[in-house]
Structure formats: structure tokens, C-alpha cells
Design an enzyme around this catalytic site. Structure first.
Site, PDB file in Angstrom:
ATOM      1  CG  ASP A  43      -1.808   1.164   1.329  1.00 57.89           C
ATOM      2  OD1 ASP A  43      -2.370   1.540   0.293  1.00 57.89           O
ATOM      3  OD2 ASP A  43      -1.950   1.721   2.435  1.00 57.89           O
ATOM      4  CG  ASP A  65      -1.027   1.656   7.032  1.00 55.77           C
ATOM      5  OD1 ASP A  65      -1.610   1.603   5.921  1.00 55.77           O
ATOM      6  OD2 ASP A  65      -0.716   2.723   7.582  1.00 55.77           O
TER       7      ASP A  65
END
Length: 819
Positions: A505, A706
Site C-alpha cells: 500500500d 496498514d
């Protein structure tokens, strides 16, 4: 009160534990009173020592709400099989595994006991078990917290038995070898038959006390048909000892070729030496087992024992388990932080290396979170306790490492499959050896057949195969914990070794995840920038996204107050919207503007694109279907990201970025880091579907993220890797957690997986090679050419050291570098 030796507090275990995998948010330990024991427990049986057992004094239900236990007390009295024969099953009593017969190993734990002493030392060094007053001077007794370590009673018992076994085996061995002593002095004292009876008498303590557990395990293995190493030892040593008894009592039933000096040659020395050497091997294994969880023991030693609590303005020292939520605690320079919480007064630099593996202290100020067992720098601060006992990150790390160490890697199925056929095959080879020597062997052929058949049984070692995988996994997971890499199970460690695509990400993974507002632009002449940021902050006040927090921080700096917000809605992957004073507001990307029918002019799109090409994130603000402004947010790329990505790529792993951000920003980040590719404006389901597509192509995919929006992709990936700085949902969905929260942890995790899997393959090779070579040699394969035979006693020594060599090879992982 009389002086008594203080003992560790009895562990009160929870009955409410679950079989679900532990996470960093809700660890449900398996060290419960309902854990399986070596002997099956029926539902109506209440095991001794459990919180459900009947005791003279009333015992609280283990499901009542009680104060959480501190990390220091977790894990006491929980045992597991080192070969993980029944997966991650644990036992509440020490003993041996009902499947493989190996001694159960206790999970490491650091314990703290409270002692009390008189501050006037009226009775010298006398200590008391309970608080009160000194019986001499009447002063209040002072608490002293003493850290103790669990004594391995099973190991000490084995040492005692080994000493007894050696004490009786050495004389037997000397008597048996007396023919080799010049002059044969023993034969002048007694006849051969008398010395045989003396050997029998001396062997009784060895067989029926020091090593009797081997025969118990052998019998249990045959009854349950869980054939193992002790089956072979029991048959081999038992056959030699019983043969000798029959030879003493009924010598006439044996052919002449079994006789020497008119008596049948007995094998009391062979049985005793074999059993003693096996006991030595078990002793060495037990000692080596203690070193496999050195990393975990090192972590346990970091556990704080006491804290300074502020009560009514006064500071008092209390035990760690007397802390409650919202207590105010003072942490002085150099002290360990007692629990997880938030700084309310002062600031300092904190050494978090025990959590993250990074040696550089982290600056903390009012409002920042601090974690238990980390070490304060050179300043004092006051903190509010928020997570205590088993809720602290430190306690959860201990539980996760314990749980992961007991998990089974898929590669272990290979060893299990071989072990399933191993014992019957070895018994068959032993019988075949006996028949071949009896038919084709030289005289005395029956003696050769008997001795070589026993040697085959003794030298075979299925334990070396069984230990090959779990020992490496245990040491490797402990090593990872020391370096800030938490692994939930062994399967994730093995799968990571095969990963060829790493998906990352952007926000919080590649970037710092601490975005800040660069500027706010109004495109409506009737609205100032202050009006725009006020409306943006009003929409974001209920969001936990890092970008939203950046706008809230900016609004706070500008002293903006929130407006009344109604009908708030978070539109996944697009932004947020709601109503303020009958106006419909929307804040987000182009997709959200299209959803609310807010037109973006070409000139405005060009302005925004210029910002995005510099790697910045832009969110549009619309009111009643009209774009009225935008906010520009920047998020720095982590200093470690580029080097970590290059190292992954050098190992043949492709690194792709999937982000919900726009294509221009994503391209800037991708080009800056040299990624293998990227995809932008990805919704959570888009990320998950992209991983499915790669998996359909036969790729092994790991995903590092996350945020909540990463949770579906983390769960879908072959290995989900969460940044420890991320959300609870992301951490729960992942199989590996990087406490330091940067991509350098990915390098550590992949390097660790390579090392552990390489070590497992080495162990399996050693175990298979040993048996493939040892069994034919014991059967007499070298005799026709070299005239060499393997004594059963030498076979026992070789068998014992084969398992020890596997453990020793696993221990090499402790000194491996994964940075």
C-alpha cells in the site's frame, strides 16, 4: 509472623480461551485450565489445579471479570510437545507426549513474588510472606518485588536418574569387559555365573528406576499404535535384558553357540549401557530445548516488575499487577515503562528497540503513546495507564510468539508421513537382519543375528525427523520477535519463502503515514480558505484515516470549530459526505465528485494535476453539487522504503503498489522508488481482486498494508503483512506484523523465512542421511567387505546424538543476521 520461604503466586488461568489465532488486539491464550492434558479429560472431570476444581476455599469463576494479569505471570505451567505431534495442543501438567513419548517442554515465564521486610531490620534479613507490621518494632513492613525463574524440575529429576544410571552401569560394564583386563582378576574372585547374577542385580535400578519411563512410553506407544523412538528402544533393550534373564534361569534351552565358559553370554551390560546412553541423549536434548527459546526468555526478562503510582499527589511504589486503568504513573530516567499508556506530563526519548529492533530512541511528548517494557531516556514524565496486564503490546507479543512456536509448518507433513511408516519398517528390517544372519552368518550365527537385530532397532531414530521442523520454527520465530517481526504461525513463515510478488500500500506503508496539509484552496469567491477548511474538518471529524487526521490537525492550528454535522457517510475508497446547515457536503476524489454530480472544470483539474504530479494527494470539496475548493496533502516517503524495495527486487521478488490515491500521485511514488508497477484508485475489493488474479496465474503473493481498507487484501494474500503502526483491523487480518512499521521489516521477514526453511531442509537431510546410512551399517552391511560390525551400545550413542545434532543446527539461527 514466622519466616517462610516465599513461593511464586499460583497462576490463575482463564477458562475463556479460544482456539482462534491470537492477534495483537485480543490474545486468547491456550494456557487455560481447559487446556488438554497428557491424559484425556472428560467433560465432568475438573483437573487438579484448575480454576474450576473443587477447593476448600471458594474460588472465583474463571469467567468473572478480574484484574488482568501482568505479562510477568503469563505462560506459567503450560507444557507442549517439542515435536508438536498434536499441533499447538498444550498440557497443564508435565509428563510425556502421548503420541511420540518425548518429554513435554514448559513454556518460559518470568515470575515475580512479593516479599516484605522490616525497614529497621529488627530480625536481620528475615522476610515475610504477607503485608503487616513488624512483630518487634511495630513498623509497617516494606514490600520488595523479587524476580524468580521457573525451575525445570523434570530436567533436575532426569539429571538425578542419569547419575544413578551411570553409578550402576559402569560396574556392569567393567564386569562384562573383564575378559579384556590382563590376568582376568575378576574371574579369580567369582565364577562367571556369579558375576552374571551380580550384573543382573546391578541392572535392576537402571531398568526399573532410572530408565523405566522408556518402557512405559514404549508400552503406551504399542497400545495406542503411536509407534515412535521409544517403541524401538523398548523392544531392543527389553529383548536384550529379558534374553539375559532367561539365560540365567534356563541356560539349557540355548544352543552351545550362545555359551562362553560354560554359561550363556548375557547382555545386561548392553541393555544398561543402551538405556543410560539414551537417557544421556534425552538429557542433552532437554538442555538444548532450553536454548531454543532463548529469545523469548530474553524478552521476558525485559518485563517490568514495579511502577511508581501517583495517589493523591503522593508517589508510592507498587507491583505491576496492582496497576489499574487510568492510574497516573511516574516514569523516571532509565526506568522501564510499566504498562501501555499516554504521556500526560513531560516528554522524553524512549528506547523501543525491544519492540522494533531499531536502536535509535524515539522522541515522545504529551499525547504520545508509550509501551510497556520499553526504556525511558534521561527525562521524567507522567503517563496514564490505558492497557494493563495481558492487554499490553508486550504481553501480546509474548503470547503470539508462544503460540507461533507451537504451530506446524506444512513441510512438517513430509516428516510426519515418513515417521508414520518408519517404526514398522525398522522392525521389519530388524527381523530380516536376524533371519539373514541366522541363515548366512558365520558361527555363532545366532549370537550375530541377535546382536545385529538389536543394533538396528537401537540406531534408528524417528525423533531426529520429528524435531527437524519444530526446532527451527521455534528458534526462528524467537529471532524474529527480537527483530520486531511477529509471526502468527509457522505456515506464514514457510509460505513467505515462496513469495514472488510483494504488494504494498502507499500511505503508511511506503510513506510515513503522517500526512500534513500543505495548503487549502477556495475556488468560490464567496468563501475564504478558513470557510473551506472549517467544512473539511467538520466532515472529517469522525474519520480515523491519516489524511483526515492531517486536516483536523491543520484546522486545530487555525483555531477552527466544527459545524453541526448530520447524515455522515463514509464512501469506501472515495471519501466522505454529510449535511451541514441543509447543505450537502462531499470531500474526496474524482470518483466521489462524479457520485454527487459535482462538475470539475478543466482549469481546476489542471491545477490539481500539477500538484499530483509532485506526489501530493488532493481531495475536492463540493457543496450542493458544486466544487468549492480543495486541500493539498503531502506524505513523505519513508527513508527506508527505497533500499528495502531494492533488496526485495534483488532476491527476485516483484514489488507492486496498489493504492486508492490518484494515478498521478501513484506514478510519482512508483517512479521515485523504481517499483515494478502500480495501480491507482483501487477500492478495497479492487485490491483483493487483483491479488486473486495474480494467484490465478500461479503467483505467490504477499500483501503489506496498514489500513482498514487493506484488510480484505491482507486476508486474501498468501501472506498478509501488517505494519505495527497501522489499524487494529489490518493487524488482525495479517499473519505477520512488523512492529517498526517500515518496509525494512519486509526484508527482515523474507530473510528470516529463507534462513528458517534452509535450516529445516538441512535438519531433514541430516535426519534422513543418518538413518539411511546408520541402519544398513547396524544390520552388518560392512561386515562382508571390511569385517566391521556396529555394537548396540555404539548404536545407542549415535542415536542419542542424532537428535542433539538436529537441535544444535537449529540453534545456529540465533546468531544469524536478518538485517
Amino acid at each position: 509472623m514466622e519466616n517462610k520461604e516465599s513461593s511464586s503466586e499460583d497462576k490463575k488461568l482463564s477458562c475463556c480461551s479460544s482456539d482462534s489465532e491470537p492477534s495483537l488486539n485480543e490474545i486468547k491464550t491456550e494456557d487455560s485450565c481447559c487446556a488438554s492434558k497428557a491424559e484425556p479429560i472428560k467433560e465432568d472431570v475438573k483437573p487438579e489445579g484448575s480454576c474450576c476444581s473443587t477447593k476448600p476455599e471458594p474460588v472465583k469463576s474463571c469467567c468473572e471479570t478480574v484484574a488482568p494479569k501482568p505479562a510477568n505471570f503469563s505462560g506459567n505451567g503450560v507444557y507442549y510437545c517439542p515435536m508438536h505431534c498434536e499441533g499447538d495442543k498444550t498440557y497443564s501438567k508435565m509428563g510425556d507426549c502421548p503420541v511420540c513419548g518425548m518429554d513435554l517442554v514448559e513454556e518460559p515465564a518470568a515470575n515475580v513474588r512479593t516479599e516484605y521486610y522490616c525497614p529497621m531490620h529488627c530480625e536481620g534479613d528475615k522476610v515475610y510472606e504477607q503485608a503487616g507490621s513488624c512483630p518487634v518494632c511495630g513498623m509497617d513492613l516494606v514490600a520488595n518485588f523479587v524476580e524468580t525463574e521457573t525451575v525445570d524440575t523434570s530436567y533436575l529429576k532426569m539429571v538425578r536418574k542419569f547419575k544413578i544410571a551411570v553409578g550402576f552401569t559402569v560396574p556392569i560394564f567393567i564386569i562384562a569387559m573383564s575378559d579384556m583386563i590382563p590376568g582376568k582378576p575378576l574371574h579369580e574372585l567369582f565364577s562367571a555365573i556369579v558375576w552374571n547374577w551380580i550384573q543382573f542385580a546391578l541392572s535392576i535400578p537402571v531398568v526399573f528406576y532410572a530408565t523405566w519411563m522408556f518402557f512405559e512410553r514404549a508400552w503406551k506407544s504399542i497400545v495406542t499404535w503411536n509407534l515412535n523412538m521409544f517403541t524401538l528402544i523398548g523392544i531392543g533393550a527389553g529383548a536384550a535384558w529379558i534374553f539375559s534373564i532367561v539365560a540365567l534361569l534356563f541356560p539349557d534351552v540355548f544352543p552351545e553357540q550362545f555359551k562362553m565358559h560354560g554359561t550363556v553370554h548375557v547382555y545386561f551390560e548392553a541393555a544398561s549401557v543402551i538405556l543410560t546412553l539414551v537417557l544421556l541423549g534425552q538429557l542433552l536434548e532437554a538442555r538444548a530445548h532450553g536454548k531454543t527459546n532463548t529469545a523469548l526468555k530474553a524478552l521476558l526478562k525485559l518485563a517490568p516488575n514495579t511502577a511508581v503510582k501517583i495517589v493523591n499527589g503522593k508517589e508510592i511504589q507498587v507491583s505491576i499487577h496492582d496497576i489499574r486503568k487510568n492510574d497516573l504513573l511516574r516514569v523516571k530516567p532509565g526506568e522501564k515503562i510499566p504498562v501501555d499508556g499516554e504521556i500526560t506530563e513531560g516528554n522524553s526519548s524512549i528506547d523501543e528497540s525491544m519492540l522494533t529492533g531499531e536502536p535509535i530512541p524515539v522522541s515522545k511528548q504529551i499525547g504520545d503513546t508509550v509501551n510497556a517494557a520499553t526504556i525511558n531516556g534521561n527525562q521524567t514524565f507522567v503517563m496514564r495507564a490505558e492497557r494493563i496486564g495481558s492487554e499490553t503490546l508486550f504481553s501480546q507479543i509474548i503470547d503470539m510468539v508462544n503460540s507461533a512456536s507451537r504451530s506446524r509448518a506444512p513441510i512438517q507433513k513430509v516428516a510426519d508421513k515418513i515417521s508414520g511408516y518408519f517404526v514398522p519398517v525398522v522392525v521389519g528390517i530388524s527381523l530380516l537382519t536376524f533371519m539373514m544372519w541366522m541363515i548366512f552368518g558365520p558361527e555363532p550365527r545366532y549370537v550375530y543375528a541377535f546382536v545385529n537385530a538389536i543394533a538396528v532397532l537401537i540406531i534408528a531414530c524417528p525423533c531426529a525427523l520429528g524435531l527437524a521442523t519444530p526446532m527451527s520454527v521455534m528458534v526462528g520465530i524467537g529471532k524474529g520477535a527480537q527483530e520486531g517481526v511477529l509471526i502468527k504461525n509457522a505456515e506464514a513463515l514457510e509460505t513467505l519463502n515462496k513469495v514472488d510478488v510483494m504488494i504494498v500500500d502507499k500511505t503508511g506503508t511506503i510513506t510515513e503515514g503522517k500526512p500534513s496539509v500543505e495548503k487549502v484552496v477556495s475556488v468560490n469567491s464567496n468563501l475564504s480558505e478558513s470557510n473551506v477548511i472549517q467544512k473539511i474538518a467538520t466532515l472529517n471529524q469522525n474519520s480515523e484515516h491519516p489524511l483526515a487526521q492531517a486536516t483536523l490537525n491543520y484546522a486545530k492550528e487555525q483555531h477552527q470549530e466544527y459545524l453541526m454535522l448530520t447524515d455522515f457517510e463514509a464512501v469506501t475508497g472515495k471519501g466522505v459526505r454529510g449535511n451541514v446547515d441543509k447543505s450537502q457536503l462531499a470531500l474526496g476524489n474524482v470518483a466521489l465528485m462524479e457520485l454527487v454530480n459535482a462538475h470539475i472544470s478543466a482549469e481546476l483539474a489542471k491545477q490539481v494535476e500539477a500538484e499530483q504530479l509532485q506526489g501530493k494527494t488532493v481531495s475536492y470539496l463540493s457543496e450542493n453539487q458544486e466544487v468549492i475548493g480543495y486541500v493539498v496533502i503531502s506524505d513523505k516517503i519513508k527513508a527506508t522504503s527505497q533500499k528495502a524495495i531494492q533488496r526485495l527486487q534483488s532476491e527476485g521478488v516483484q514489488v507492486w503498489m496498489l493504492t486508492g490515491d490518484n494515478a498521478n500521485t501513484a506514478k510519482y511514488v512508483s517512479d521515485s522508488l523504481g517499483l515494478d508497477g502500480f495501480k491507482a484508485q483501487m477500492l478495497p475489493e479492487d485490491k483483493m481482486n487483483e491479488i486473486k488474479r495474480l494467484q490465478a496465474e500461479g503467483r505467490k503473493v504477499a500483501m503489506a498494508g496498514d489500513g482498514i481498507n487493506d484488510a480484505p487484501a491482507l486476508a486474501q494474500a498468501n501472506v498478509g503483512i501488517a505494519m505495527g503502526t497501522g489499524t487494529d483491523v489490518a493487524i488482525e487480518s495479517a499473519q505477520i506484523t512488523l512492529l517498526n512499521g517500515d518496509l525494512n521489516g519486509l526484508v527482515k521477514a523474507t530473510k528470516l523465512s529463507h534462513l528458517v526453511m534452509g535450516n529445516i531442509k538441512q535438519n531433514l537431510f541430516f535426519a534422513l542421511f543418518y538413518n539411511v546410512i546408520g541402519i544398513p551399517v547396524a544390520a552388518g552391511l560392512l561386515y562382508p567387505v571390511f569385517g566391521l560390525l556396529l555394537s548396540p551400545m555404539i548404536a545407542a550413542l549415535a542415536m542419542s546424538f542424532s537428535s542433539v545434532s538436529v537441535i544444535a543446527n537449529s540453534l545456529r539461527l540465533r546468531s544469524s543476521k536478518i538485517n
